[in-house]
Motif scaffolding. Sequence first.
Motif, PDB file in Angstrom:
ATOM      1  N   LYS A   1     -42.323  87.696 -84.471  1.00 45.33           N
ATOM      2  CA  LYS A   1     -42.987  88.211 -83.277  1.00 45.33           C
ATOM      3  C   LYS A   1     -44.026  89.235 -83.704  1.00 45.33           C
ATOM      4  O   LYS A   1     -43.743  90.111 -84.526  1.00 45.33           O
ATOM      5  CB  LYS A   1     -41.976  88.858 -82.321  1.00 45.33           C
ATOM      6  N   GLU A   2     -45.225  89.083 -83.170  1.00 48.78           N
ATOM      7  CA  GLU A   2     -46.321  90.020 -83.444  1.00 48.78           C
ATOM      8  C   GLU A   2     -46.514  90.236 -84.941  1.00 48.78           C
ATOM      9  O   GLU A   2     -46.568  91.354 -85.440  1.00 48.78           O
ATOM     10  CB  GLU A   2     -46.078  91.351 -82.722  1.00 48.78           C
ATOM     11  N   ARG A   3     -46.585  89.128 -85.670  1.00 48.58           N
ATOM     12  CA  ARG A   3     -46.893  89.110 -87.101  1.00 48.58           C
ATOM     13  C   ARG A   3     -45.807  89.714 -87.989  1.00 48.58           C
ATOM     14  O   ARG A   3     -46.047  90.030 -89.150  1.00 48.58           O
ATOM     15  CB  ARG A   3     -48.239  89.804 -87.377  1.00 48.58           C
ATOM     16  N   SER A   4     -44.623  89.888 -87.442  1.00 45.33           N
ATOM     17  CA  SER A   4     -43.517  90.432 -88.232  1.00 45.33           C
ATOM     18  C   SER A   4     -42.296  89.531 -88.116  1.00 45.33           C
ATOM     19  O   SER A   4     -42.002  89.005 -87.035  1.00 45.33           O
ATOM     20  CB  SER A   4     -43.149  91.842 -87.759  1.00 45.33           C
ATOM     21  N   CYS A   5     -41.590  89.368 -89.226  1.00 38.42           N
ATOM     22  CA  CYS A   5     -40.354  88.598 -89.223  1.00 38.42           C
ATOM     23  C   CYS A   5     -39.227  89.513 -88.756  1.00 38.42           C
ATOM     24  O   CYS A   5     -38.895  90.497 -89.422  1.00 38.42           O
ATOM     25  CB  CYS A   5     -40.064  88.052 -90.619  1.00 38.42           C
ATOM     26  N   GLU A   6     -38.649  89.188 -87.602  1.00 38.05           N
ATOM     27  CA  GLU A   6     -37.629  90.041 -86.996  1.00 38.05           C
ATOM     28  C   GLU A   6     -36.214  89.692 -87.439  1.00 38.05           C
ATOM     29  O   GLU A   6     -35.331  90.546 -87.446  1.00 38.05           O
ATOM     30  CB  GLU A   6     -37.696  89.931 -85.470  1.00 38.05           C
ATOM     31  N   GLN A   7     -35.991  88.432 -87.782  1.00 37.76           N
ATOM     32  CA  GLN A   7     -34.630  87.997 -88.106  1.00 37.76           C
ATOM     33  C   GLN A   7     -34.684  86.792 -89.022  1.00 37.76           C
ATOM     34  O   GLN A   7     -35.564  85.935 -88.893  1.00 37.76           O
ATOM     35  CB  GLN A   7     -33.868  87.635 -86.825  1.00 37.76           C
ATOM     36  N   VAL A   8     -33.748  86.731 -89.957  1.00 35.79           N
ATOM     37  CA  VAL A   8     -33.610  85.590 -90.858  1.00 35.79           C
ATOM     38  C   VAL A   8     -32.170  85.108 -90.788  1.00 35.79           C
ATOM     39  O   VAL A   8     -31.233  85.913 -90.804  1.00 35.79           O
ATOM     40  CB  VAL A   8     -33.967  85.970 -92.312  1.00 35.79           C
ATOM     41  N   ALA A   9     -31.999  83.792 -90.695  1.00 35.72           N
ATOM     42  CA  ALA A   9     -30.653  83.216 -90.681  1.00 35.72           C
ATOM     43  C   ALA A   9     -30.539  82.203 -91.814  1.00 35.72           C
ATOM     44  O   ALA A   9     -31.360  81.286 -91.931  1.00 35.72           O
ATOM     45  CB  ALA A   9     -30.369  82.546 -89.341  1.00 35.72           C
ATOM     46  N   GLU A  10     -29.518  82.380 -92.646  1.00 36.56           N
ATOM     47  CA  GLU A  10     -29.218  81.464 -93.743  1.00 36.56           C
ATOM     48  C   GLU A  10     -27.704  81.361 -93.884  1.00 36.56           C
ATOM     49  O   GLU A  10     -26.959  82.171 -93.336  1.00 36.56           O
ATOM     50  CB  GLU A  10     -29.819  81.974 -95.059  1.00 36.56           C
TER      51      GLU A  10
ATOM     52  N   GLU B   1     -36.418  81.560 -89.597  1.00 38.19           N
ATOM     53  CA  GLU B   1     -37.008  82.890 -89.450  1.00 38.19           C
ATOM     54  C   GLU B   1     -37.561  83.030 -88.037  1.00 38.19           C
ATOM     55  O   GLU B   1     -38.217  82.115 -87.531  1.00 38.19           O
ATOM     56  CB  GLU B   1     -38.154  83.091 -90.452  1.00 38.19           C
ATOM     57  N   PHE B   2     -37.313  84.165 -87.419  1.00 40.23           N
ATOM     58  CA  PHE B   2     -37.846  84.448 -86.094  1.00 40.23           C
ATOM     59  C   PHE B   2     -38.939  85.507 -86.227  1.00 40.23           C
ATOM     60  O   PHE B   2     -38.701  86.587 -86.789  1.00 40.23           O
ATOM     61  CB  PHE B   2     -36.736  84.928 -85.158  1.00 40.23           C
TER      62      PHE B   2
ATOM     63  N   THR C   1     -44.674  84.029 -77.197  1.00 46.24           N
ATOM     64  CA  THR C   1     -44.683  85.388 -77.726  1.00 46.24           C
ATOM     65  C   THR C   1     -43.798  85.501 -78.954  1.00 46.24           C
ATOM     66  O   THR C   1     -43.856  86.496 -79.668  1.00 46.24           O
ATOM     67  CB  THR C   1     -44.196  86.390 -76.662  1.00 46.24           C
ATOM     68  N   LYS C   2     -42.981  84.483 -79.198  1.00 44.58           N
ATOM     69  CA  LYS C   2     -42.076  84.502 -80.339  1.00 44.58           C
ATOM     70  C   LYS C   2     -42.063  83.121 -80.987  1.00 44.58           C
ATOM     71  O   LYS C   2     -42.151  82.106 -80.294  1.00 44.58           O
ATOM     72  CB  LYS C   2     -40.661  84.880 -79.894  1.00 44.58           C
ATOM     73  N   PHE C   3     -41.972  83.111 -82.309  1.00 48.47           N
ATOM     74  CA  PHE C   3     -41.995  81.853 -83.048  1.00 48.47           C
ATOM     75  C   PHE C   3     -40.765  81.734 -83.934  1.00 48.47           C
ATOM     76  O   PHE C   3     -40.178  82.732 -84.347  1.00 48.47           O
ATOM     77  CB  PHE C   3     -43.253  81.763 -83.916  1.00 48.47           C
ATOM     78  N   ALA C   4     -40.414  80.495 -84.228  1.00 49.40           N
ATOM     79  CA  ALA C   4     -39.347  80.209 -85.182  1.00 49.40           C
ATOM     80  C   ALA C   4     -39.934  79.354 -86.290  1.00 49.40           C
ATOM     81  O   ALA C   4     -40.583  78.337 -86.022  1.00 49.40           O
ATOM     82  CB  ALA C   4     -38.191  79.478 -84.508  1.00 49.40           C
ATOM     83  N   ALA C   5     -39.731  79.776 -87.524  1.00 52.15           N
ATOM     84  CA  ALA C   5     -40.119  78.971 -88.683  1.00 52.15           C
ATOM     85  C   ALA C   5     -38.839  78.401 -89.278  1.00 52.15           C
ATOM     86  O   ALA C   5     -37.896  79.145 -89.559  1.00 52.15           O
ATOM     87  CB  ALA C   5     -40.853  79.824 -89.706  1.00 52.15           C
ATOM     88  N   VAL C   6     -38.803  77.079 -89.437  1.00 48.83           N
ATOM     89  CA  VAL C   6     -37.582  76.424 -89.900  1.00 48.83           C
ATOM     90  C   VAL C   6     -37.869  75.642 -91.179  1.00 48.83           C
ATOM     91  O   VAL C   6     -38.841  74.894 -91.267  1.00 48.83           O
ATOM     92  CB  VAL C   6     -37.002  75.493 -88.813  1.00 48.83           C
ATOM     93  N   ARG C   7     -37.024  75.843 -92.180  1.00 43.21           N
ATOM     94  CA  ARG C   7     -37.146  75.092 -93.436  1.00 43.21           C
ATOM     95  C   ARG C   7     -36.214  73.894 -93.355  1.00 43.21           C
ATOM     96  O   ARG C   7     -35.010  74.047 -93.130  1.00 43.21           O
ATOM     97  CB  ARG C   7     -36.790  75.980 -94.622  1.00 43.21           C
ATOM     98  N   VAL C   8     -36.790  72.697 -93.520  1.00 45.19           N
ATOM     99  CA  VAL C   8     -36.053  71.472 -93.201  1.00 45.19           C
ATOM    100  C   VAL C   8     -35.608  70.715 -94.443  1.00 45.19           C
ATOM    101  O   VAL C   8     -36.164  70.871 -95.533  1.00 45.19           O
ATOM    102  CB  VAL C   8     -36.901  70.545 -92.300  1.00 45.19           C
ATOM    103  N   ARG C   9     -34.603  69.858 -94.220  1.00 48.14           N
ATOM    104  CA  ARG C   9     -34.089  68.977 -95.272  1.00 48.14           C
ATOM    105  C   ARG C   9     -34.678  67.570 -95.158  1.00 48.14           C
ATOM    106  O   ARG C   9     -34.432  66.718 -96.012  1.00 48.14           O
ATOM    107  CB  ARG C   9     -32.568  68.871 -95.168  1.00 48.14           C
ATOM    108  N   GLY C  10     -35.434  67.324 -94.085  1.00 53.11           N
ATOM    109  CA  GLY C  10     -36.031  66.026 -93.833  1.00 53.11           C
ATOM    110  C   GLY C  10     -36.476  65.951 -92.383  1.00 53.11           C
ATOM    111  O   GLY C  10     -36.142  66.822 -91.572  1.00 53.11           O
TER     112      GLY C  10
END
Length: 253
Positions: free
Chosen positions: A183-192, A180-181, A149-158
């Motif tokens: 849910k239901e086609r919306s980005c709920e949280q970003v961590a940088e 990025e987290f 029900t929830k996804f995490a998109a992660v930008r990687v260095r390798g």
Amino acid sequence: MSRADQARVTKEASAELIAKFPKVASLPRDSRGLPVPANVGRDPVNGRPVFATSDLNKEIDLLCDGKCAVTGTKFDTDDVWFISTPDLALYPFGLCLDAPVCGEAKDFSLQVCPYFSLKNYQALSSEQKDAMSRNRQGVDPIKEFVQPTKFAAVRVRGFQVQPTASGMRYLPSRRYTRVEFWKERSCEQVAEGAELDLLLNENFQIADGIFQKVKWPDWAHASFNGNLNGLWPWNIPGARDILLQAAREALAK
């Protein structure tokens, strides 16, 4: 949601958004007008795309050419993403089950349907989480399909690649540059930045509490200590032949 309803919603969302994503818009379309990802499998009888599967040879070819699994376009190494679930993305023994994608493919997939990029995605079961401290062999797909029900998109260095009998698996450097987290086609949280460092260190400590890091296998340490930074499979000489041979051997077991 039934498969028919999911297909209808996906088509409607795709039609509204596709003009904003030129790489996706340039992909070939199926009979419904939906873009067909570059690594998608096809029915051997009628040649129609089967969105729930990926073609192993295509996946390896795209990977070794440094191309996005969805758009088929060349990667910028500052824009390589995995779409996962929070547990597999942040857990040191989690393996990503689907090939890396570019930022445009990530945004399109998560706003339309995550399964545009994810072919066989499953979340961790409680049994897998419990087993982590027992076998330390890396988390692989569970037998029963679990729709996250929830996804995490992660930008990687390798990252490094691990062919298995169940398909290609990916071990990312967990020194991510952005998480990025969704849910239901919306980005709920970003961590940088500092927030992301805190998030990663918290998960590192949680994992250490479950199973002491001094007993972790080398590859689990590598996913957290930065040793995989700058490791891109397409820069490895002979990577295609190496991966094809490893995949054949894994399937033969």
